[in-house]
Design a protein around this motif. Structure first.
Motif, PDB file in Angstrom:
ATOM      1  N   VAL A   1      21.318  36.003 -61.039  1.00 44.14           N
ATOM      2  CA  VAL A   1      21.707  34.761 -60.381  1.00 44.14           C
ATOM      3  C   VAL A   1      20.659  34.426 -59.319  1.00 44.14           C
ATOM      4  O   VAL A   1      20.182  35.312 -58.609  1.00 44.14           O
ATOM      5  N   TYR A   2      20.323  33.147 -59.229  1.00 47.23           N
ATOM      6  CA  TYR A   2      19.438  32.652 -58.168  1.00 47.23           C
ATOM      7  C   TYR A   2      20.254  31.768 -57.227  1.00 47.23           C
ATOM      8  O   TYR A   2      21.181  31.071 -57.650  1.00 47.23           O
ATOM      9  N   VAL A   3      19.880  31.785 -55.954  1.00 50.62           N
ATOM     10  CA  VAL A   3      20.509  30.893 -54.981  1.00 50.62           C
ATOM     11  C   VAL A   3      19.409  30.321 -54.086  1.00 50.62           C
ATOM     12  O   VAL A   3      18.429  31.004 -53.765  1.00 50.62           O
TER      13      VAL A   3
ATOM     14  N   VAL B   1      17.708  27.751 -64.479  1.00 52.22           N
ATOM     15  CA  VAL B   1      17.166  28.951 -65.086  1.00 52.22           C
ATOM     16  C   VAL B   1      17.132  28.753 -66.595  1.00 52.22           C
ATOM     17  O   VAL B   1      17.997  28.082 -67.174  1.00 52.22           O
ATOM     18  N   HIS B   2      16.119  29.293 -67.212  1.00 59.69           N
ATOM     19  CA  HIS B   2      15.936  29.213 -68.664  1.00 59.69           C
ATOM     20  C   HIS B   2      17.182  29.769 -69.361  1.00 59.69           C
ATOM     21  O   HIS B   2      17.703  30.820 -68.977  1.00 59.69           O
ATOM     22  N   PRO B   3      17.710  29.087 -70.385  1.00 60.83           N
ATOM     23  CA  PRO B   3      18.945  29.555 -71.028  1.00 60.83           C
ATOM     24  C   PRO B   3      18.820  30.873 -71.772  1.00 60.83           C
ATOM     25  O   PRO B   3      19.835  31.530 -72.027  1.00 60.83           O
TER      26      PRO B   3
ATOM     27  N   GLN C   1      22.874  30.614 -62.536  1.00 60.56           N
ATOM     28  CA  GLN C   1      23.231  31.884 -63.167  1.00 60.56           C
ATOM     29  C   GLN C   1      22.713  31.886 -64.600  1.00 60.56           C
ATOM     30  O   GLN C   1      22.909  30.924 -65.347  1.00 60.56           O
ATOM     31  N   SER C   2      22.044  32.961 -64.972  1.00 63.11           N
ATOM     32  CA  SER C   2      21.446  33.038 -66.306  1.00 63.11           C
ATOM     33  C   SER C   2      22.525  33.039 -67.380  1.00 63.11           C
ATOM     34  O   SER C   2      23.414  33.893 -67.373  1.00 63.11           O
ATOM     35  N   PRO C   3      22.463  32.113 -68.350  1.00 57.61           N
ATOM     36  CA  PRO C   3      23.433  32.124 -69.446  1.00 57.61           C
ATOM     37  C   PRO C   3      23.291  33.339 -70.362  1.00 57.61           C
ATOM     38  O   PRO C   3      24.274  33.803 -70.938  1.00 57.61           O
ATOM     39  N   SER C   4      22.077  33.855 -70.473  1.00 57.55           N
ATOM     40  CA  SER C   4      21.846  34.978 -71.378  1.00 57.55           C
ATOM     41  C   SER C   4      22.039  36.338 -70.701  1.00 57.55           C
ATOM     42  O   SER C   4      22.348  37.329 -71.371  1.00 57.55           O
TER      43      SER C   4
END
Length: 405
Positions: free
Chosen positions: A204-206, A260-262, A196-199
């Motif tokens: 969300v990726y699964v 995922v990139h933060p 899940q993207s923090p930003s």
């Protein structure tokens, strides 16, 4: 495996036979710290968002906490079911710390590697792991549901997602009640990991597991842009071989680990988990296209070290929160690190020697079963390993050579 968010050089590794390792020099050397463990099968790691000395480990025997940077551990089982003669009762698959209230910690129950032992349970601690309670209301999740991953929404920690062997589920009330959240996923619902993207937490990726012989191919990565309510396939560029029916699932293609990139929700990485799909992929357009960013060989961007018997099937993957171009991934035997977003890689599991011999760095994840000193030649010792074969030392264990190519 976990890159510290507090120190760019600090790096933690958990192993299924070796326990816990810490490196303070970006993986060039390690120290093993297993004092306090009841078992050495480390499934997951979590680092306190404020205090770098506080760490958590999830293992077969439950939750462990360290308050000295991983140098020693305390078993935290208050509130978990009693251990039976043949079972630990609550095998932890994922630990998540609430970043807004770090005394609140969650532990999901499942076994991602064996895919057995599901309980349909999530435990919560509100006192930093000292005590736990099961928070899923009865009847909300199947009692044998295997939870492989757990994610908290960074903007609202009462919103949660889990990836299971029966799809994705979502909660809006801190884990008490749940609903199916698998719209758009293939019918087999074999979900594995969440990123899940923090930003941008609505992104969300699964990842999904493939099954040998299953046609059409339905694995790879899916993406949600509505916080996990619905999903779309993001598989272009991923290898999509299905394999032969009845063979091992390691003989088809699917990805498992995800990060995922933060700061950029469209930059993500996923690792091929199988023998046929041993590589790391990167996407810079939200998963619409994936490109391999790790390869051995003459035109590759990584050099082999002493383990040459298997490829880079990704078993663990971590990205730095403070320097997102820094990532590490591990297989069942080795570790590689990049500091340029996957353009180049260096190994971080064995010493580099000009004479070509093998030397240790303190990280030892192999399975040694026999040690035989030579009866006449001083300092010559033979070491027998599962999976690897025979290593020979001529200097009492300071360095080694493989006995065959």
């Amino acid at each position: 495996m976990l890159l510290s968010q507090h120190d760019a050089e600090r790096f933690y590794v958990g192993c299924d036979v070796g326990g816990f390792y810490r490196s303070d020099d970006a993986g060039r050397s390690y120290k093993i710290h297993n004092r306090g463990f009841e078992d050495y099968f480390v499934e997951c790691l979590a680092e306190h968002p404020v205090n770098p000395e506080i760490l958590y480990v999830g293992a077969k025997s439950g939750v462990y906490k360290s308050v000295d940077g991983g140098r020693s551990w305390s078993w935290k089982r208050k509130g978990f079911p009693e251990i039976s003669k043949y079972s630990y009762s609550a095998t932890v698959s994922k630990i998540v710390i609430d970043r807004h209230n770090p005394e609140t910690v969650y532990a999901a129950i499942g076994q991602p590697r064996s895919e057995k032992g599901g309980k349909g349970s999530i435990y919560k601690s509100e006192d930093g792991g000292e005590s736990w309670k099961q928070i899923v209301q009865k009847g909300q999740l199947d009692e044998d549901l295997n939870i492989f991953d757990l994610s908290l929404n960074v903007s609202d920690s009462s919103r949660m997602l889990i990836a299971t062997d029966r799809g994705v589920f979502s909660s809006e009330d801190g884990g008490a009640t749940w609903k199916v959240s698998s719209d758009g996923l293939p019918g087999h619902l074999r979900t594995r990991r969440l990123a899940q993207s923090p930003s941008h937490p609505e992104v969300v990726y699964v990842s999904l597991k493939g099954k040998a012989g299953e046609k059409p191919w339905q694995a790879g990565v899916y993406r949600s842009d509505d916080g996990g309510r619905s999903w779309k396939a993001r598989v272009n560029g991923l290898r999509q071989r299905t394999g032969k029916p009845g063979t091992s699932d390691m003989l088809c293609c699917w990805t498992d680990r995800l990060v995922v990139h933060p700061k950029n929700p469209d930059i993500a990485y996923t690792g091929g988990a199988t023998w046929w799909d041993a590589s790391l992929y990167k996407s810079v357009d939200g998963g619409l296209n994936w490109e391999k960013v790790f390869a051995f060989g003459e035109n590759g961007n990584a050099k082999r070290a002493w383990i040459t018997m298997w490829g880079p099937s990704v078993r663990c993957l971590t990205i730095s929160r403070t320097n997102p171009d820094t990532l590490c991934f591990g297989t069942s035997g080795y570790i590689y690190r990049t500091e340029d977003g996957g353009k180049s890689w260096v190994q971080r599991y064995t010493g580099e020697r000009e004479d070509g011999l093998i030397s240790g760095t303190g990280l030892e994840v192999t399975c040694l079963h026999t040690v035989v000193p030579h009866p006449r030649v001083k300092d010559r010792v033979f070491f027998g390993f599962y999976d690897i074969g025979l290593l020979i030392s001529q200097d009492g264990g300071a360095s080694f050579e493989r006995s065959y190519g």
